[in-house]
Structure formats: C-alpha cells, structure tokens
Design an enzyme around this catalytic site. Structure first.
Site, short mmCIF file in Angstrom:
data_model
loop_
_atom_site.label_atom_id
_atom_site.label_comp_id
_atom_site.label_asym_id
_atom_site.label_seq_id
_atom_site.Cartn_x
_atom_site.Cartn_y
_atom_site.Cartn_z
N ARG A 16 0.83 -1.22 0.00
CA ARG A 16 0.00 0.00 0.00
C ARG A 16 0.87 1.27 0.00
NH1 ARG A 16 -3.72 -0.33 4.82
NH2 ARG A 16 -2.01 -1.57 5.67
N GLU A 17 1.94 1.23 -0.81
CA GLU A 17 2.85 2.36 -0.86
C GLU A 17 2.15 3.64 -1.31
OE1 GLU A 17 3.30 -0.60 -2.13
OE2 GLU A 17 5.33 -1.35 -1.80
N LYS A 109 -20.35 4.00 -6.14
CA LYS A 109 -19.82 2.66 -6.41
C LYS A 109 -19.68 2.37 -7.89
CE LYS A 109 -21.02 0.28 -2.30
NZ LYS A 109 -19.79 -0.41 -1.91
N TRP A 564 -20.09 -8.13 1.59
CA TRP A 564 -18.81 -7.50 1.94
C TRP A 564 -17.71 -8.51 2.23
CZ3 TRP A 564 -21.03 -2.85 5.25
CH2 TRP A 564 -21.49 -1.88 4.37
N CYS A 646 -28.09 1.74 4.84
CA CYS A 646 -27.38 3.00 4.59
C CYS A 646 -27.81 3.59 3.26
CB CYS A 646 -25.89 2.76 4.56
SG CYS A 646 -25.29 2.06 6.07
N HIS A 697 -22.02 12.04 8.19
CA HIS A 697 -20.80 11.99 7.39
C HIS A 697 -19.94 13.22 7.56
CE1 HIS A 697 -23.60 9.17 5.45
NE2 HIS A 697 -22.52 8.41 5.41
N1 GLN Z 1 -24.69 -0.80 13.57
C1 GLN Z 1 -23.73 -0.30 12.64
C2 GLN Z 1 -23.06 0.94 13.19
O1 GLN Z 1 -23.70 1.72 13.76
C3 GLN Z 1 -24.36 0.03 11.33
C4 GLN Z 1 -23.40 0.62 10.36
C5 GLN Z 1 -23.81 0.54 8.94
O2 GLN Z 1 -24.92 0.15 8.65
N2 GLN Z 1 -22.94 0.88 8.03
O3 GLN Z 1 -21.90 1.17 12.98
ZN ZN Z 2 -25.82 3.12 7.85
#
Ligand code: GLN
Ligand code: ZN
Length: 758
Positions: A16-17, A109, A564, A646, A697
């Site tokens: 990961r340079e 994405k 994931w 999310c 965020h």
């Molecule tokens: N329970 C997780 C958190 O609060 C949910 C995060 C997510 O959905 N990305 O971190």
């Molecule tokens: Zn979330």
C-alpha cells in the site's frame, strides 16, 4: 503462439505504498515530488511483474493517483466551476476530496463492486479540451523500460453514462462535445508508435441500456475507429454480458472485443456474430474480482467451447476484469493456514494463471517446461482438494440447511407490534441511534493490543466495559430512549462476525482499493458456515445489566455479511447466504433468551448486492429477502426486530423492503428532507420507520432548530406513532465532542416537538 492479456492491474502497491505516500502528502509531510517518485516506482514494478509473468498485453494508464474516472474528467477538462481557479495536483485532489472552502465531487460505487469512482459533474458551460499528458507520459514511461503497452481509456459512452449534469438533464446530450476530444486524443496516441493498441472500457454496456443509448454505439465507434489507421481498438466490458452492444460493435471497424465469460456467461450467445465479423475476442476467464485459484482445466474447457466458434488465431486469454478488485500478492500471507492459502490466487498469481492457460491452450500441455508442469499439476491438485476437503464441506451444516424449515417468524406485523408496544412501552418518536459510538484511539489500541496478545483478556474486557459504561451513562443523561452498547469491540461490522463464524478466513495483506487511498481487507468465506458459540450475547447482556432502559442487540445481516466478503465460488451465493442466516437465527434466539428485547439486524449492503441486469433482480430479491427472514425467524412475537440500511432511495425496492417485514427500519434521509420518505406513504408501508434526522458523514453539529424542521417535514409524511428519531447511520467515525452535541440537540428537538403536539 500464445496470447495473454490483463485488463488492468492494481495500483495501490503491494505494501500500500501509494496509500502511504498520498496520506503523507495530504498531511503536509512530504512533497508532491515524492508522491510522483513513488508512483513511478510502482508503475515500473507493476509492469515488471506482468512482463516477468510473460503477459503480452500489459496496460498503461491503468494507474491513477486517485481514480481513473477522475483522470478522465481531467483529460477532457470537465472541471466543475468551483474548482476552476485551481491547477495541477491541487485541482486534482480538491476535486477528489474537497478543500477548506470547496466541497468534493460526489463519489459512488463502480457498478456492483466495492470500488468507488468520482462522479463526473458536467455543465453546459464546460469547455472540453484535450489534456493528454498523463496518458502519453505513462506510455512513454513504460516504453523506456522496454515495455510496449496497450493504452487503457474509459469509453465516452460509459463516461457520460456515469456522469451527472448540474442542470439534471441527460448527460448523453453532451456526446457531440466530448467526442472531438476523444478523436484528438486518438490522434495524439497514434503519433506514439507505428501501431498502438487501445483498450476502451465500456462496462456500461453490461447493464440494461435504453435503445437511445445503444444507438450511440455505432456512430461513436465508427468515428473513433477511422481517426487513424495505425490504432487497434479493443472495446472491453465486464461484470455481466453485453450482448446488445456486442451485436452493434461488431459492425464497426474496431479490432477486438473484450468479454467477461465468468460473470457474463450469456456472452456465449455473441460468439457467432464476433466470428462472422472477424473480430478478435479477448476472453475473460480468470476471475478478476475474487481470490480463488483458477480451475485451469475448467478454463481450458470454456476456451474449448469458445474456440468451436471463434478461430484460435482470433482469441486472446484474459482476466475477466481489471485485477484492481483483487489483492496484490500472496507472498505476504505468511500467517495463513497453508491448506487455505493453497486455494487462493491474488493478482500476481493470476498473471501466472493467465499465462499458463494461454500456453496450454495454444501449444498443448507438452509445451510446458518442468516448472510450469509443476504449477499445472499443483493447480489440478488444489482444485481437487477444495472439492473434497473436510474444512470446507461440513455435512452437519449442509444437512441442517437443507432441512431448515422455519422461514419466517411467528405472528403478523399488526399483531406483533401491539404486543411489542405494550411490553416495550416506548413513546411516539422514540429516540435511538444506529449502533456504533465514536471509536476512540484508546479503543482501537486496546483491540489491537489484545489481538497481538500484548494485553490480557481481562485487561481488554475491562477497557471495553468501561467504554460501554460511559456510552450508556451518556445516552441516559442525554435522554436517548432505546440504548445501544456502542460497538467498541467491533473493528468492522462484517469482520467481527466473520471472525467468530466457522468457514471464514482472514488475510494479512488482502487489501483492495475502495476509493482514493482507502483500502478494505474483506474476509473470505471458504467453507460451510456455522456458529460455534454465541457471538454478541456477553457484550449485550453486560450492557443491558447496566441500565433499566432497553438495550438494543446489534447484528449484521446475512446479505451484508455476504456482500462485503469474498465468497466461495464452488457454491451458489444464495446457499452461502442461507447458511449465514441460520447461524444468525441462533444468535437472535440466544439474545432474546438472555433478555434482550430489541434486536437490530443491519443490512447496510442490501441494495448494493442488486444485479446489474433487470432479469436477474427477482432471483436476488427472492433469496435476499428469504435469508433476512430466516435470520429473524427465531424472534418471538414480542422481540422487536429493527433493521438499518445505509440508503435513502427506496423507490424501486420499497415492496421488497416491506416484504422483509422488519418491525422498524432506519434509513439515511437527512440530506433529502422528506422527499424520499414519501414512497413509504405511497405504498401504504405499515411498519415503523426511523428516517435519519442528521447527516453523520460530516463533523458539523446540526442545531436544534434544524432538526425540529427536519422532524416536522417527516411528520408531514408519516404519523408520529410510525416514526422513530435517530441519526442517519452509525457514529463510529465521528468524534465524541460533536457526537454528544449533535445527539443532545436531537433529543431537544424531539422534546420540543412532543411538547408542541401535546
Ligand atoms: N450498527 C452499525 C453501526 O452503527 C451500522 C453501520 C452501517 O450500517 N454501516 O456502525
Ligand atoms: Zn448506515
């Protein structure tokens, strides 16, 4: 004769340079010169790897300091107004990351991968003009090292298809303006050598496209192909089939077409037309987005099928997509179980596979030297081993999964919610959070030390419990009504569960670029999944014992765990997901038996698992919903099940969300007011909803007034008895300071509304 091809190579570096030098530069700890030096070294080394493996078609311009779509915006001079006074690296990184005064461009994405690109932002005032220096220089850089590369470009149709226009109109209307820039670019490239090969990526062709978009293909590629006659143009697609586009592309003068035969098996249907039109076929048979050792015999049989239609002379063996989506090299995995490691292949190992397949395919097994023969035999052996190994195939799990019949929980929602409301006795506009609280450096250090065995289990648990205690006290003082323990013991919402499930593996250095300098290290599922023991019960019951309020149990859902992770390729995804779901249903049962009354099952990645093609959506939804329901099937009527996603856009999938039948869903709507909530009303959604009332965020603390306004907007759409109040998402990336203030303001806003409504 042997022809081997790689669509693109990872750029972050084996250690990961690139990440490290970029972050150092952004922190003002090194100069941009140093960044460029590291970049040059990386490029050289990456070309070297491919050359040493004997790959014939090696790319230039697959490297990027941040993102190759952003590079394309720069190439076209598609620079949003707010950055126009900036130049050079300041411009580039400001577009990617924003700066003190200017917000960054959006990021999203890349198709159905976990890579994120910078969304081009186009406007009618843009003046597109060519900036070819990166492309030209990279080609020359490689040539100086004795490597003649093919040049990778993002195609104009994909570029526009992924763009957004500030005036929200159709970006494709701008094709007439950017196409001349592409033509000029090709002219510049043509000057570089007698013959130059260009790979033009058009992955958007792998989606369902409107006729209007398909109708652009012929004019665009007719035009680009005749710019000069010393260019060999290859148009590549990946992640799905692109049959509609292929049909048109073959009628243009391009030289070749690159297709993915792993994720787009339907591409077989295009073979005849490719053959008839005498195009070269770059056949993607080595998986560019998973980590399993290729089954070389299987690849050879795919190629055998293809060559029944396409002349061998017109075939080139390739990765299915850019290797950007797989980690770098297995050579750093010195802690991994040797059996498991022997089933894997990262980018560098995939190069060898491509070469070997190609050699056997064109020249037969007898052409292999001793070393190659050994590798081939090893490959056959490893694949056989995977089919039979006891650490993969667990009969007990398989039996349980095929006999599992509890497909949903007892009780209809209408009945359940009555019981729950009576038992849990929460108010309208109940106040909660999504799960995680700020992950302090101390918490991270404690987790790391415990992993490295430098602190004892006792010491570790004490630290975690202290965190939980503080977290609970804060929530109580603040007036949060349904509490969480804060998730200090979790490094990552998938890894945490993966580490406790049988059938999951972890790498030391399996980093994959997610965006810019950010990398993720997804765990991998290699075998049948089971849960040796409870995974969260101790932490949650500890937390519950510290408060009289309701403590919400916190799990990650089956679809998210699957999406994931790198998933085994010897079993259907839906079967793997069902195994995870059953393990989770046991966990839920344990939690409720331990006195936990509300359990949240996060499905953060539910939406991103959607297939690229419409015709495949139903199948996905069927098993994704089935497995969420299996996971919560053990919940008693009085146990309230929450889920969290999310996302904010539910218009296309609202019926599916409803079918998941969670009692409460929390979603991300802070940035869109009440607009995106309306669909819940339109379809008569019955279950309860917690639309986020502030954006997590950013470090900004929203005021009470702001949140009052936001809640009022929500109340215009749904009645108060159907609404929960919470932030948009988990708080783990935030600081305590801002979190405390924001949550206090959120509670105050709810209290204000409640008083007003009395
Ligand atoms: N329970 C997780 C958190 O609060 C949910 C995060 C997510 O959905 N990305 O971190
Ligand atoms: Zn979330």
């Amino acid at each position: 004769m042997s022809k081997s091809y790689v669509i693109g190579f990872p750029r972050i570096g084996e250690q990961r340079e690139l990440k490290k030098v970029l972050e150092s530069f952004w922190a003002n700890n090194c100069s941009f010169n140093e960044v460029q030096e590291v970049a040059s070294k990386l490029k050289a080394r990456h070309w070297e790897y491919q050359k040493d493996a004997g790959i014939e078609y090696i790319s230039s311009n697959d490297f990027s300091l941040y993102d190759n779509i952003l590079d394309t915006s720069i190439m076209l001079n598609a620079i949003p107004n707010r950055f126009k006074n900036l130049r050079g690296e300041e411009l580039y990184f400001s577009m990617a990351r924003g700066n003190d005064t200017t917000v960054a461009m959006e990021m999203t994405k890349w198709f159905n991968t976990n890579y994120h690109y910078i969304v081009p932002e186009l406007s009618l005032e843009d003046e597109y003009k060519l900036n070819a220096s990166k492309i030209i220089n990279e080609y020359k850089e490689a040539k100086t090292l004795g490597i003649k590369t093919k040049i990778n470009l993002i195609g104009p149709i994909t570029f526009l298809g992924l763009s957004k226009r500030v005036d929200r109109k159709d970006p494709y209307e701008l094709l007439g303006k950017i196409l001349p820039v592409y033509e000029e670019l090709l002219k510049e490239i043509a000057k570089l050598d007698e013959v130059v090969t260009i790979q033009i990526d058009e992955p958007i062709f792998a989606k369902d496209n409107e006729v209007k978009v398909l109708s652009l293909i012929k004019p665009v590629y007719d035009r680009l192909s005749i710019v000069t006659n010393n260019l060999k143009i290859i148009v590549t697609t990946y992640f799905e089939h692109s049959n509609e586009a292929t049909k048109i592309l073959v009628t243009t003068p391009i030289w070749g077409i690159g297709l993915d035969f792993l994720y787009g098996e339907e591409n077989f249907e295009s073979l005849a037309t490719i053959a008839r039109n005498k195009k070269k076929l770059i056949a993607g048979v080595v998986d560019g987005r998973n980590i399993w050792k290729n089954d070389i015999q299987n690849s050879l049989s795919i190629l055998g099928e293809i060559s029944k239609v396409i002349d061998k002379n017109n075939l080139i063996i390739s990765s299915s997509c850019s290797l950007l989506h797989t980690p770098f090299s297995l050579k750093y995995e010195d802690k991994m179980d040797e059996n498991i490691k022997n089933w894997l292949s990262y980018s560098v190992e995939k190069l060898e596979e491509i070469k070997l397949i190609s050699k056997i395919f064109y020249n037969g097994v007898n052409s292999l030297d001793d070393k190659e023969t050994k590798v081939f035999e090893g490959n056959i052996h490893a694949n056989h081993d995977r089919k039979t190994s006891k650490i993969i195939h667990d009969e007990k799990v398989q039996k349980r999964v095929s006999n599992f019949s509890k497909l949903q929980r007892n009780g209809k929602y209408e009945d359940r919610i009555k019981v729950q409301k009576e038992l849990l006795n929460y108010k309208d506009l109940a106040i909660t959070t999504i799960g995680s609280f700020p992950q302090t450096p101390e918490v991270r250090t404690a987790r790391r030390d415990y992993k490295k065995n430098t602190i004892s289990k006792d010491e570790y648990e004490t630290q975690m419990k202290n965190y939980i205690n503080d977290c609970i006290s804060f929530q109580e003082e603040c007036g949060i009504e349904v509490l969480v323990h804060g998730e200090p013991e979790r490094n990552d919402m998938v890894e945490y569960f993966g580490e406790q499930l049988k059938g999951y593996g972890f790498s030391q250095n399996g980093w994959v670029q997610s965006y810019g300098s950010r990398c993720v290290k997804p765990p991998f599922i290699y075998g049948d999944i089971s849960r040796p023991k409870a995974m969260t019960v101790d932490w949650i019951t500890y937390a519950q014992s510290k408060t009289k309020k309701i403590m919400k149990g916190m799990l990650t859902g089956p679809v998210t765990i699957l999406n994931w992770s790198f998933v085994r390729d010897d079993k259907q995804k839906d079967e793997v997901s069902k195994q995870i779901a059953i393990a989770l249903s046991d966990e839920i049962d344990d939690l409720q038996n331990a006195g936990i009354k509300i359990i949240q099952v996060d499905e953060a990645a539910f939406k991103e698992g959607y297939p690229l093609r419409k015709e495949k959506i139903k199948t996905y939804e069927d098993w994704a919903v089935r497995d969420f329901k299996i996971a919560v099937s053990s919940a008693k009527e009085e146990t309230q099940i929450h889920t969290h996603m999310c996302y904010s856009e539910f218009n296309d999938i609202i019926k599916t969300i409803e079918a998941m039948d969670a009692d409460v869903i929390s979603i991300e709507t802070a940035r869109s007011g009440n607009e995106l909530l309306k669909i819940f009303k339109e379809v008569g959604y019955k279950q309860e909803v917690g639309p986020g009332v502030y954006d997590i965020h950013s470090p900004r603390v929203p005021s009470v007034e702001e949140m009052v306004k936001q809640i009022k907007l929500l109340l215009e759409v749904l009645p108060k008895k159907q609404l929960w109040i919470n932030p948009d998402c988990g708080l783990k990336t935030r600081k305590w300071e801002e979190t405390k203030q924001s949550l206090q303001n959120m509670v105050e806003a709810v209290n204000y509304i409640r008083k007003e409504n009395r």
